[in-house]
Design an enzyme around this catalytic site. Structure first.
Site, PDB file in Angstrom:
ATOM      1  N   CYS A   1       0.754  -1.382  -0.086  1.00 20.29           N
ATOM      2  CA  CYS A   1      -0.047   0.029   0.177  1.00 20.29           C
ATOM      3  C   CYS A   1       0.879   1.213   0.079  1.00 20.29           C
ATOM      4  O   CYS A   1       1.245   1.703   1.156  1.00 20.29           O
ATOM      5  CB  CYS A   1      -0.768   0.108   1.337  1.00 20.29           C
ATOM      6  SG  CYS A   1      -2.123  -1.448   1.473  1.00 20.29           S
TER       7      CYS A   1
ATOM      8  N   PRO B   1      -5.031   8.395  -4.087  1.00 21.44           N
ATOM      9  CA  PRO B   1      -5.467   9.069  -5.129  1.00 21.44           C
ATOM     10  C   PRO B   1      -4.917  10.175  -5.640  1.00 21.44           C
ATOM     11  O   PRO B   1      -4.889  10.406  -6.948  1.00 21.44           O
ATOM     12  CB  PRO B   1      -6.894   9.225  -4.458  1.00 21.44           C
ATOM     13  CG  PRO B   1      -7.301   8.116  -3.430  1.00 21.44           C
ATOM     14  CD  PRO B   1      -5.721   7.690  -3.168  1.00 21.44           C
ATOM     15  N   GLY B   2      -4.291  10.732  -4.692  1.00 22.57           N
ATOM     16  CA  GLY B   2      -3.504  11.878  -5.261  1.00 22.57           C
ATOM     17  C   GLY B   2      -1.943  11.918  -5.365  1.00 22.57           C
ATOM     18  O   GLY B   2      -1.296  12.869  -5.538  1.00 22.57           O
TER      19      GLY B   2
ATOM     20  N   GLY C   1       0.597   9.037  -7.107  1.00 23.81           N
ATOM     21  CA  GLY C   1       0.800   8.062  -7.790  1.00 23.81           C
ATOM     22  C   GLY C   1       2.556   8.099  -7.847  1.00 23.81           C
ATOM     23  O   GLY C   1       3.195   7.658  -7.224  1.00 23.81           O
TER      24      GLY C   1
ATOM     25  N   ILE D   1      -4.787  -1.006  -5.038  1.00 23.67           N
ATOM     26  CA  ILE D   1      -4.164  -2.002  -4.111  1.00 23.67           C
ATOM     27  C   ILE D   1      -4.569  -3.340  -4.745  1.00 23.67           C
ATOM     28  O   ILE D   1      -5.812  -3.854  -4.484  1.00 23.67           O
ATOM     29  CB  ILE D   1      -4.348  -1.499  -2.683  1.00 23.67           C
ATOM     30  CG1 ILE D   1      -4.177  -0.273  -2.251  1.00 23.67           C
ATOM     31  CG2 ILE D   1      -3.698  -2.798  -1.988  1.00 23.67           C
ATOM     32  CD1 ILE D   1      -2.825   0.044  -2.757  1.00 23.67           C
TER      33      ILE D   1
ATOM     34  N   MET E   1      -1.022 -11.200 -35.350  1.00 24.65           N
ATOM     35  CA  MET E   1      -0.512 -12.246 -36.372  1.00 24.65           C
ATOM     36  C   MET E   1      -1.506 -13.495 -36.320  1.00 24.65           C
ATOM     37  O   MET E   1      -1.577 -14.281 -37.230  1.00 24.65           O
ATOM     38  CB  MET E   1       0.865 -12.848 -36.182  1.00 24.65           C
ATOM     39  CG  MET E   1       1.981 -11.715 -36.578  1.00 24.65           C
ATOM     40  SD  MET E   1       3.553 -12.102 -35.846  1.00 24.65           S
ATOM     41  CE  MET E   1       4.088 -13.318 -36.945  1.00 24.65           C
TER      42      MET E   1
ATOM     43  N   GLU F   1       4.171  -0.252 -10.351  1.00 27.19           N
ATOM     44  CA  GLU F   1       5.786  -0.511  -9.637  1.00 27.19           C
ATOM     45  C   GLU F   1       6.591   0.788 -10.139  1.00 27.19           C
ATOM     46  O   GLU F   1       7.747   0.607 -10.463  1.00 27.19           O
ATOM     47  CB  GLU F   1       6.423  -1.909 -10.230  1.00 27.19           C
ATOM     48  CG  GLU F   1       5.594  -3.130 -10.022  1.00 27.19           C
ATOM     49  CD  GLU F   1       5.264  -3.456  -8.279  1.00 27.19           C
ATOM     50  OE1 GLU F   1       5.243  -2.382  -7.586  1.00 27.19           O
ATOM     51  OE2 GLU F   1       5.383  -4.648  -8.254  1.00 27.19           O
TER      52      GLU F   1
END
Length: 415
Positions: A159, A163-164, A166, A192, A372, A398
């Site tokens: 965790c 939200p604000g 990243g 999460i 393909m 990540e």
């Protein structure tokens, strides 16, 4: 009961039942040998790889489409994986881990991801969390949390993202105010993996002032009053693992659950992510490897204009490009894994390079494989579309690939 999809029958007919390293038994030996994932490994690593490939083919691949379509979290399958030592691959053995190297870990995750990339990616996040507790926790914490996590009796979630915040993780706002022998957490964490299903949440929270030095790491256990979860997110891929917002409202967590010292949380989070980036890149590698093998065999059996697609030189060249990208991605990932294991100065930059290069290139491989396959590639009856969907997010999480470029350039400019 979900009917057997055509892509699973395709796997069976193409002789891949024994795992995706098995193409050495197929007719196109030259292609197989040049992308053989066992090349360069020692005998012990080849054994780890074979166990993982066999597990992927037997326990994961037959259910991959169902887990995706029904959004099932395959707890029982993951616990079977843990019985093979995959619940704490690079965790010390005294708390139930396998004690393997970062290179061993990459080899295992690549193999598992051929069976189900989404499920393997969650297992990789779980492993990262257990490693963080094992590495930075005290002896009491290690012996309390790690054994049930290594057996996957319990599951873990990481965790950090909010939200604000990243990419700018150091600006996180979730607060942890100390009151006696407890921290009172308030705030929320977004996107999460395992949210709502996991039993242990490794949470980065603000115990001090602004910036990275004010961040600490605490373990919050499921069932703690004040811990709740948002709605389950509807995602393009990664559907075999739930994703939701984790919410803390006056959530009281014992100070004894703090991992490391106050203010050490951001360092712990970043060190965890160095390995996490190799892990998720390895998952992309598995998806790409599977896509190359499926495409190779599809070109051999599909006919157009009276000839197999494999006789078309344009498609031959495309397949050659895919194989080259695959092998290059594998080499950079394994190089970064060795650097991280050896704690070299260039490890952070190499982990960033591996994550950037491999997740971009492997997604391109999967996407080209879909192209393909023609119209069949766009059907959910064929596995290739799921590898595309499940690997796409690896370029974002990540640390987004834009952030990877920033870390690499910063390393170069500081030399």
């Amino acid at each position: 009961m979900l009917r057997r999809s055509r892509w699973w029958l395709q796997w069976r007919l193409l002789g891949l039942r024994g795992g995706l390293q098995a193409p050495c038994q197929c007719s196109r030996r030259s292609l197989v040998s040049c992308i053989d994932p066992s090349i360069g490994l020692n005998e012990e690593q080849k054994e780890f790889q074979k166990v993982a490939f066999d597990f992927a083919a037997r326990e994961m691949a037959p259910h991959m489409a169902e887990w995706d379509q029904k959004e099932l979290f395959p707890v029982d399958t993951m616990r079977k994986a843990a019985q093979l030592g995959f619940g704490g691959i690079y965790v010390r053995t005294d708390v139930g881990g396998s004690g393997l190297s970062r290179l061993d870990t990459s080899v295992i995750f690549e193999a598992l991801a051929t069976g189900c990339t989404s499920t393997t990616a969650y297992i990789s996040i779980h492993n990262m969390c257990v490693w963080m507790i094992d590495t930075f926790g005290n002896e009491e914490q290690r012996h309390k949390f790690c054994p049930p996590l290594c057996t996957m009796e319990k599951f873990a979630s990481y965790c950090l993202t909010e939200p604000g915040s990243g990419s700018d993780a150091a600006s996180l706002l979730t607060s942890a105010k100390r009151q006696g022998d407890q921290y009172i957490l308030n705030g929320s964490k977004a996107f999460i993996s395992g949210g709502g299903e996991s039993d242990v949440y490794v949470v980065m929270c603000r115990t001090g002032g602004p910036g990275p030095k004010g961040i600490s790491c605490v373990v919050v256990e499921k069932g703690t009053p004040g811990l709740s979860f948002g709605k389950k997110e509807k995602k393009v891929g990664w559907n075999s693992q739930p994703t939701c917002t984790v919410i803390f409202e006056d959530c009281a967590v014992p100070v004894a659950n703090r991992i490391g010292d106050e203010g050490q949380g951001f360092i712990i989070a970043m060190k965890g992510l160095n390995g996490g980036r190799i892990n998720v890149a390895s998952c992309s590698l598995g998806a790409a490897h599977a896509s190359v093998v499926l495409t190779r065999d599809y070109l051999n059996v599909r006919k157009q204009f009276g000839e197999p697609l494999a006789s078309n030189q344009y498609l031959q060249f495309k397949l050659a490009d895919m194989a080259t990208r695959l092998v290059a991605s594998r080499l950079i990932i394994r190089s970064a894994a060795v650097a991280l294991q050896e704690e070299r100065e260039d490890a952070v930059a190499l982990c960033s390079m591996a994550k950037l290069f491999a997740t971009d290139e492997c997604f391109a491989i999967c996407n080209q494989a879909l192209q393909m396959h023609g119209g069949y590639g766009y059907l959910k009856d064929y596995a290739v579309q799921q590898y595309v969907r499940d690997s796409r997010v690896h370029q974002i999480l990540e640390g987004s690939n834009e952030v990877m470029r920033m870390l690499i350039s910063r390393s170069l400019l500081q030399e």
